[in-house]
Design a protein around this motif. Structure first.
Motif, PDB file in Angstrom:
ATOM      1  N   THR A 223       6.565   8.320  -1.715  1.00 42.15           N
ATOM      2  CA  THR A 223       5.969   7.828  -0.473  1.00 42.15           C
ATOM      3  C   THR A 223       5.231   8.974   0.192  1.00 42.15           C
ATOM      4  OG1 THR A 223       7.715   6.180  -0.142  1.00 42.15           O
ATOM      5  CG2 THR A 223       6.417   6.806   1.790  1.00 42.15           C
ATOM      6  N   ARG A 224       3.979   8.743   0.560  1.00 41.59           N
ATOM      7  CA  ARG A 224       3.175   9.783   1.212  1.00 41.59           C
ATOM      8  C   ARG A 224       3.593   9.908   2.675  1.00 41.59           C
ATOM      9  NH1 ARG A 224      -3.075  10.509   0.340  1.00 41.59           N
ATOM     10  NH2 ARG A 224      -2.440  12.354   1.550  1.00 41.59           N
ATOM     11  N   LYS A 225       4.500  10.818   2.946  1.00 42.70           N
ATOM     12  CA  LYS A 225       4.998  11.023   4.301  1.00 42.70           C
ATOM     13  C   LYS A 225       3.913  11.591   5.211  1.00 42.70           C
ATOM     14  CE  LYS A 225       9.305   9.897   3.358  1.00 42.70           C
ATOM     15  NZ  LYS A 225       9.959   8.713   3.968  1.00 42.70           N
ATOM     16  N   ASP A 226       2.941  12.312   4.620  1.00 48.92           N
ATOM     17  CA  ASP A 226       1.899  12.938   5.430  1.00 48.92           C
ATOM     18  C   ASP A 226       0.826  11.955   5.869  1.00 48.92           C
ATOM     19  OD1 ASP A 226       0.997  12.738   2.690  1.00 48.92           O
ATOM     20  OD2 ASP A 226      -0.713  13.971   3.273  1.00 48.92           O
ATOM     21  N   LEU A 227       0.858  10.749   5.326  1.00 52.42           N
ATOM     22  CA  LEU A 227      -0.199   9.790   5.634  1.00 52.42           C
ATOM     23  C   LEU A 227       0.355   8.367   5.641  1.00 52.42           C
ATOM     24  CD1 LEU A 227      -3.200   9.675   6.313  1.00 52.42           C
ATOM     25  CD2 LEU A 227      -3.696   9.423   3.890  1.00 52.42           C
ATOM     26  N   HIS A 228       0.898   7.978   6.787  1.00 47.63           N
ATOM     27  CA  HIS A 228       1.276   6.588   7.043  1.00 47.63           C
ATOM     28  C   HIS A 228       2.410   6.065   6.155  1.00 47.63           C
ATOM     29  CE1 HIS A 228      -3.116   6.726   8.210  1.00 47.63           C
ATOM     30  NE2 HIS A 228      -2.530   6.448   9.355  1.00 47.63           N
ATOM     31  N   ASN A 229       3.218   6.949   5.578  1.00 47.60           N
ATOM     32  CA  ASN A 229       4.329   6.491   4.738  1.00 47.60           C
ATOM     33  C   ASN A 229       3.867   5.523   3.645  1.00 47.60           C
ATOM     34  OD1 ASN A 229       6.506   7.915   5.993  1.00 47.60           O
ATOM     35  ND2 ASN A 229       6.400   6.484   7.707  1.00 47.60           N
ATOM     36  N   ARG A 230       2.781   5.879   2.987  1.00 45.72           N
ATOM     37  CA  ARG A 230       2.221   5.000   1.960  1.00 45.72           C
ATOM     38  C   ARG A 230       3.034   5.068   0.668  1.00 45.72           C
ATOM     39  NH1 ARG A 230      -4.240   6.424   1.994  1.00 45.72           N
ATOM     40  NH2 ARG A 230      -4.663   5.944   4.176  1.00 45.72           N
ATOM     41  N   PRO A 231       3.417   3.924   0.102  1.00 49.79           N
ATOM     42  CA  PRO A 231       4.035   3.936  -1.224  1.00 49.79           C
ATOM     43  C   PRO A 231       2.977   4.177  -2.304  1.00 49.79           C
ATOM     44  CG  PRO A 231       3.867   1.686  -0.415  1.00 49.79           C
ATOM     45  CD  PRO A 231       3.409   2.577   0.705  1.00 49.79           C
ATOM     46  N   VAL A 232       3.348   4.952  -3.317  1.00 44.69           N
ATOM     47  CA  VAL A 232       2.428   5.303  -4.393  1.00 44.69           C
ATOM     48  C   VAL A 232       3.050   4.886  -5.723  1.00 44.69           C
ATOM     49  CG1 VAL A 232       1.151   7.155  -5.530  1.00 44.69           C
ATOM     50  CG2 VAL A 232       1.554   7.255  -3.057  1.00 44.69           C
ATOM     51  N   PHE A 233       2.262   4.208  -6.555  1.00 47.78           N
ATOM     52  CA  PHE A 233       2.708   3.743  -7.863  1.00 47.78           C
ATOM     53  C   PHE A 233       1.836   4.388  -8.952  1.00 47.78           C
ATOM     54  CE2 PHE A 233       3.930   0.609  -4.783  1.00 47.78           C
ATOM     55  CZ  PHE A 233       5.154   0.120  -5.216  1.00 47.78           C
ATOM     56  N   TYR A 234       2.333   4.293 -10.173  1.00 48.57           N
ATOM     57  CA  TYR A 234       1.578   4.793 -11.317  1.00 48.57           C
ATOM     58  C   TYR A 234       1.581   3.717 -12.399  1.00 48.57           C
ATOM     59  CZ  TYR A 234      -0.127   8.144 -14.787  1.00 48.57           C
ATOM     60  OH  TYR A 234      -0.884   8.805 -15.730  1.00 48.57           O
ATOM     61  N   VAL A 235       0.382   3.304 -12.823  1.00 51.98           N
ATOM     62  CA  VAL A 235       0.279   2.265 -13.834  1.00 51.98           C
ATOM     63  C   VAL A 235      -1.001   2.475 -14.642  1.00 51.98           C
ATOM     64  CG1 VAL A 235      -0.892   0.663 -12.240  1.00 51.98           C
ATOM     65  CG2 VAL A 235       0.314  -0.233 -14.251  1.00 51.98           C
ATOM     66  N   GLY A 236      -0.908   2.339 -15.943  1.00 47.76           N
ATOM     67  CA  GLY A 236      -2.082   2.436 -16.807  1.00 47.76           C
ATOM     68  C   GLY A 236      -2.828   3.742 -16.670  1.00 47.76           C
ATOM     69  N   GLY A 237      -2.117   4.814 -16.357  1.00 47.88           N
ATOM     70  CA  GLY A 237      -2.756   6.112 -16.190  1.00 47.88           C
ATOM     71  C   GLY A 237      -3.427   6.300 -14.830  1.00 47.88           C
ATOM     72  N   VAL A 238      -3.176   5.379 -13.892  1.00 44.69           N
ATOM     73  CA  VAL A 238      -3.848   5.412 -12.590  1.00 44.69           C
ATOM     74  C   VAL A 238      -2.805   5.500 -11.469  1.00 44.69           C
ATOM     75  CG1 VAL A 238      -5.312   4.114 -10.987  1.00 44.69           C
ATOM     76  CG2 VAL A 238      -5.823   4.109 -13.437  1.00 44.69           C
ATOM     77  N   LYS A 239      -3.067   6.375 -10.511  1.00 46.41           N
ATOM     78  CA  LYS A 239      -2.247   6.442  -9.297  1.00 46.41           C
ATOM     79  C   LYS A 239      -2.768   5.399  -8.317  1.00 46.41           C
ATOM     80  CE  LYS A 239      -2.710   9.802  -6.285  1.00 46.41           C
ATOM     81  NZ  LYS A 239      -2.659  11.136  -5.632  1.00 46.41           N
ATOM     82  N   VAL A 240      -1.880   4.569  -7.802  1.00 46.45           N
ATOM     83  CA  VAL A 240      -2.260   3.480  -6.898  1.00 46.45           C
ATOM     84  C   VAL A 240      -1.517   3.644  -5.574  1.00 46.45           C
ATOM     85  CG1 VAL A 240      -2.401   0.987  -6.558  1.00 46.45           C
ATOM     86  CG2 VAL A 240      -2.578   1.943  -8.881  1.00 46.45           C
ATOM     87  N   GLU A 241      -2.268   3.770  -4.484  1.00 45.06           N
ATOM     88  CA  GLU A 241      -1.686   3.859  -3.143  1.00 45.06           C
ATOM     89  C   GLU A 241      -1.801   2.512  -2.442  1.00 45.06           C
ATOM     90  OE1 GLU A 241      -2.874   7.099  -0.617  1.00 45.06           O
ATOM     91  OE2 GLU A 241      -3.231   8.418  -2.338  1.00 45.06           O
ATOM     92  N   ILE A 242      -0.771   2.157  -1.680  1.00 45.17           N
ATOM     93  CA  ILE A 242      -0.761   0.905  -0.931  1.00 45.17           C
ATOM     94  C   ILE A 242      -0.887   1.215   0.553  1.00 45.17           C
ATOM     95  CG2 ILE A 242       0.515  -1.198  -0.396  1.00 45.17           C
ATOM     96  CD1 ILE A 242      -0.292  -1.037  -3.303  1.00 45.17           C
ATOM     97  N   VAL A 243      -1.929   0.693   1.165  1.00 43.60           N
ATOM     98  CA  VAL A 243      -2.155   0.909   2.591  1.00 43.60           C
ATOM     99  C   VAL A 243      -1.810  -0.385   3.325  1.00 43.60           C
ATOM    100  CG1 VAL A 243      -3.798   1.636   4.361  1.00 43.60           C
ATOM    101  CG2 VAL A 243      -3.981   2.547   2.036  1.00 43.60           C
ATOM    102  N   LYS A 244      -0.539  -0.488   3.703  1.00 43.67           N
ATOM    103  CA  LYS A 244      -0.074  -1.669   4.435  1.00 43.67           C
ATOM    104  C   LYS A 244      -0.096  -1.344   5.918  1.00 43.67           C
ATOM    105  CE  LYS A 244       3.663  -4.977   5.041  1.00 43.67           C
ATOM    106  NZ  LYS A 244       2.656  -6.065   5.175  1.00 43.67           N
ATOM    107  N   ASN A 245      -1.216  -1.639   6.557  1.00 40.34           N
ATOM    108  CA  ASN A 245      -1.423  -1.181   7.919  1.00 40.34           C
ATOM    109  C   ASN A 245      -1.114  -2.212   8.989  1.00 40.34           C
ATOM    110  OD1 ASN A 245      -4.021  -2.802   8.252  1.00 40.34           O
ATOM    111  ND2 ASN A 245      -4.479  -1.533   6.463  1.00 40.34           N
ATOM    112  N   TRP A 246      -1.232  -3.491   8.671  1.00 39.60           N
ATOM    113  CA  TRP A 246      -1.126  -4.511   9.698  1.00 39.60           C
ATOM    114  C   TRP A 246       0.334  -4.818  10.034  1.00 39.60           C
ATOM    115  CZ3 TRP A 246      -2.910  -6.443  13.771  1.00 39.60           C
ATOM    116  CH2 TRP A 246      -2.522  -7.701  14.233  1.00 39.60           C
TER     117      TRP A 246
END
Length: 312
Positions: A223-246
């Motif tokens: 989880t990116r604590k430095d930026l909005h507590n974003r969860p980060v996943f890894y799939v298919g060689g790609v880092k994926v960040e989730i920006v759940k802001n609402w």
């Protein structure tokens, strides 16, 4: 020295709107929460002074946005003037001019480009952005040139119900990101600007995309604590960040960012009105006054979405 607000959140990052025009007309555009036509703009030297001054209070991360920042004739010079020491410069762009400017931007010191590419389909892309179908290919070319120039690429995709929130569309975006060496950022639709008009029709919660990611075998990373507590996943060689802001208090609890409008006004949050006018102290090169006003706004910051008034 780092400034903390009353909730213990440090001010570490600044989003800077460098212009108020764009050659795309995306159906959800919030225009960074500012009007499309505002007052006089800051110049490259002004932005250099701003970056130099804010670095003294621990702000080393600057994101250039718009409008479309690459429509500014002096955008390369802006990056060059701001880039110094440990300062990190990134940019959110629609990618239309990226192919022609990427090498100059890399030379000037641009670290990362967040390219808005919401769906890996030319026809859907055209409908979402209200642009000619052929512009999709132009954006892809820009991503490729920027990647070759050494700029880190992150693909931004706003989650839209019935357009890109299905598993097949997500797989296509992951495949595209992998092919160009990019990471992927999935962003919830916000009821701001044009997004407010289509929110009830097209809002799709980020949890839907997380479910698709897990079905694809994605691995939660951190989880990116430095930026909005974003969860980060890894799939298919790609880092994926989730920006759940609402309506997400955990997102607000991890916010370390404020925003500067194209005419120099400081906003503590996308959802808030400007709380200070920094135009004059920037133009006068008055570092003391600039820091004083920024410190005042940091003190006024409050999470937009809260668990409770006593728990944050």
């Amino acid at each position: 020295m780092v400034l903390l607000d009353k909730f213990g959140r440090p001010f570490l990052k600044l989003r800077i709107v460098v212009n108020d025009v764009c050659n795309f007309s995306c159906i959800f555009c919030h225009f960074e929460g500012q009007p499309r036509v505002v007052g006089p703009k800051l110049n490259a030297d002004d932005y250099g002074f701003l970056a130099e001054t804010l670095a003294k209070i621990g702000v080393y991360d600057f994101k250039l946005t718009g409008g479309e920042p690459l429509l500014r004739a002096d955008i390369v010079d802006i990056v060059r003037r701001m880039k110094r020491g440990s300062v990190k410069i990134s940019m959110t762009t629609n990618g239309f001019r990226l192919a022609e400017l990427a090498r100059e931007l890399a030379s000037a010191g641009l670290d990362r480009a967040n390219v808005s590419l919401h769906v890996a389909d030319p026809d859907k892309f055209s409908k979402v952005t209200n642009t000619p179908r052929g512009w999709y290919k132009r954006v892809l070319e820009g991503i490729d040139v920027a990647h070759q120039a050494g700029i880190d690429i992150k693909i931004n995709a706003v989650i839209l119900r019935g357009i890109n929130d299905d598993g097949s569309s997500l797989k296509s975006l992951v495949k595209l990101a992998s092919s160009v060496g990019a990471s992927l950022q999935l962003i919830e639709l916000m009821p701001v600007g044009s997004g407010a008009k289509i929110f009830n029709e097209l809002y799709s919660p980020a949890e839907n995309m997380i479910a698709h990611l897990l079905n694809m075998g994605a691995r939660p990373m951190y989880t990116r604590k430095d930026l909005h507590n974003r969860p980060v996943f890894y799939v298919g060689g790609v880092k994926v960040e989730i920006v759940k802001n609402w309506n997400n208090p955990y997102f607000c609890a991890g916010c370390t960012t404020m925003r500067l409008t194209s005419d120099g006004k400081l906003k503590p949050c996308l959802y808030r009105e400007p709380a200070a006018d920094l135009y004059r102290p920037i133009k006068e090169r008055n570092a003391e006054a600039l820091i004083r006003e920024v410190a005042r706004v940091v003190y006024l910051r409050e999470p937009t979405f809260k668990l409770s008034y006593s728990s944050l």
